[in-house]
Every structure is written in structure tokens, then in C-alpha cells.
Design an enzyme around this catalytic site. Sequence first.
Site, short mmCIF file in Angstrom:
data_model
loop_
_atom_site.label_atom_id
_atom_site.label_comp_id
_atom_site.label_asym_id
_atom_site.label_seq_id
_atom_site.Cartn_x
_atom_site.Cartn_y
_atom_site.Cartn_z
N TYR A 174 -22.56 14.42 27.62
CA TYR A 174 -23.75 14.27 28.46
C TYR A 174 -24.78 15.37 28.12
CZ TYR A 174 -26.45 13.61 32.82
OH TYR A 174 -27.44 13.39 33.74
N LYS A 178 -28.56 14.87 26.63
CA LYS A 178 -29.76 15.29 27.35
C LYS A 178 -30.51 16.39 26.58
CE LYS A 178 -29.35 12.49 30.88
NZ LYS A 178 -30.31 11.41 31.12
#
Length: 266
Positions: A174, A178
Site C-alpha cells: 500500500y 501511494k
Amino acid sequence: MPKVYPLRKETCRRRQGKEEMNLNGKTALITGGARGIGREIAATLAKAGADIAICDVNAETLESARADMEKLGRTVFTGVVDVTRPDQVDSFVQKTLDKFKKIDILVNNAGITRDGLVVRMSEADWDMVLNVNLKGAFNFIKALSKIMMKQRDGRIVNIASIIGIMGNAGQANYAASKGGLIALTKSVAKELASRNVRVNAVAPGFIQTEMTAKLSDEVKTEMLKFIPLNKLGSVQDVANLVLFLVSDDSAYITGQVVQVDGGMVM
Ligand code: NDP
């Protein structure tokens, strides 16, 4: 004595609440807009006057989002689209153009988590998160860049995360997605600036949604210790920032990452 500059009339009117950021005549496309943060962004842009195109993977939540948005009096176009699939992305962009003739605003919001320590993380979980969170945004940016460049106007907002800035144990996939999205934002901002297309990222902290509802009370209590404003953010907090970044009020802002995190990362 320092010189005091009087407020412009326009600013005074705004401060008195008589004029708000408006998106009348604009069309906004929001990915993953059927629920959570994306749905609130869509509703906020609709309230500001924009016509709305929403795509998502879930037909049921998409239909309920459409019904809500139509109550706001805007034209709404929806499509079941997996953002990882360039063919579906291109087709949705074309259908949205057929309907509205232009797309002024793109909000890349669709995102997922598949958490786990890196030693135990499966290749499938790595690929899935990178594909949805990063490649999904690339697919939409690629599909819309030429159109926005031709229009000599466009506003793109990518929904990143503070995790993409600070990293997090158990979220390597993740965080990488990002962080990549932030780098993508800055690169595309540089590529498109000469055509008046602005590209910014929003980095939310912990926001109350189904994504964070999965966290245990223990984890939430622990998290609050690191948030100076001592509360989780709301979906409206994020949507308000997106509205500013896609409005003319932010006309001189591009390539930035703006945090909405209660002061968690400074
Ligand atoms: P939700 O899980 O509530 O909503 C995400 C939406 O995206 C869902 O409707 C989901 O569909 C959809 N979606 C998932 N995969 C795809 C895909 N492949 N193609 C199209 N749509 C898809 O998440 P949030 O509202 O909490 O988060 C929205 C964004 O904000 C994400 O990018 C997230 O990373 C980011 N963010 C959220 C934070 C938070 O605290 N909540 C903090 C920081 C960033 P389905 O219903 O089927 O799952």
C-alpha cells in the site's frame, strides 16, 4: 508599522459566505465513487454544480450512489469499471465524453489494501494493490491527458495517503503504491502544466470509512495518540480539500501533495 493590505471585495464576499467555490458547467469523473471517500467527493462536487461520472466495480453500490447524486439535481453517468483494465477505462472515458462532450476534472480515488508483513506478503497481494492504486490512476491519466491538453484546461486529483509519505509496517504494498502515486502526480504535473492542466495529490490520514472500520478499537486508540487534533477525519474533510483543488481558487497550485490528517505527519 507593517503595511496592512485591505481585503479585495471578492474575498470579503466569500468570507461572508455569500459566494462559494462553484463548478457550474464542469464535468467531473471520480473513480471508486460508489462508496466511502469517493462517494463524498462526488456528492460535494455535484453540490458545487458539476455533472458527475462515477465508475466502480460494485454495480449495487454504484446504483445507490447514482440515485443519491441525482437527488442533488445533477446529471450523473455511471459505469462498472475495473480501473486496472485499460480497455474498460478507455471505453468508460469515451462513453462519458459522448454524454457530456468534455471532462474537466478527474479524481483518481479507487484504492484497496491487502495488508501483511513483507516476509509473508504474497505476490498476488503485492500486484493487486499496485495495480488498483497506481496502475489504475495511470490508466485514467493516460486516457484523459490528451483530451485535457486539447481543452487547454484540466484538473486531476490523485487520492494518495500519508502512508505513502511515512511508510507503515504491514503495508509495504500500500505504501509503495501511494508513494508511487505521489511521484506520478509530480511527474504528470510537470508534463501537463504548459497546457493548463493541474495535477495534485491529497494525502488523507485516518478517515472514518469502511476501510478504517475494520481496525480494532485497540489500534484506533493507539493511533489517536499520534494525531494532534485527537480524532479521525471525516470523508467531508477530504472532499472539501478536493473541491478546493479542482476549483479555480487553486489556479496556481500544481504538483503538490496536501495532507488532510489532523496534523499526524508534519
Ligand atoms: P473504500 O474501500 O470505502 O472505497 C473504495 C471504493 O473503490 C469502493 O467503492 C471499491 O469498490 C472501489 N474499488 C476497489 N477496487 C476497484 C477497482 N479495481 N476499480 C474500480 N473501483 C474499485 O475506501 P475509502 O473510501 O476508505 O478510500 C478511498 C481512497 O482513499 C483510497 O484510494 C484509499 O487508499 C484512500 N485513503 C483512505 C484512507 C482512510 O482512512 N479511509 C486514508 C488514506 C487514503 P468495492 O465496494 O467493491 O470494494
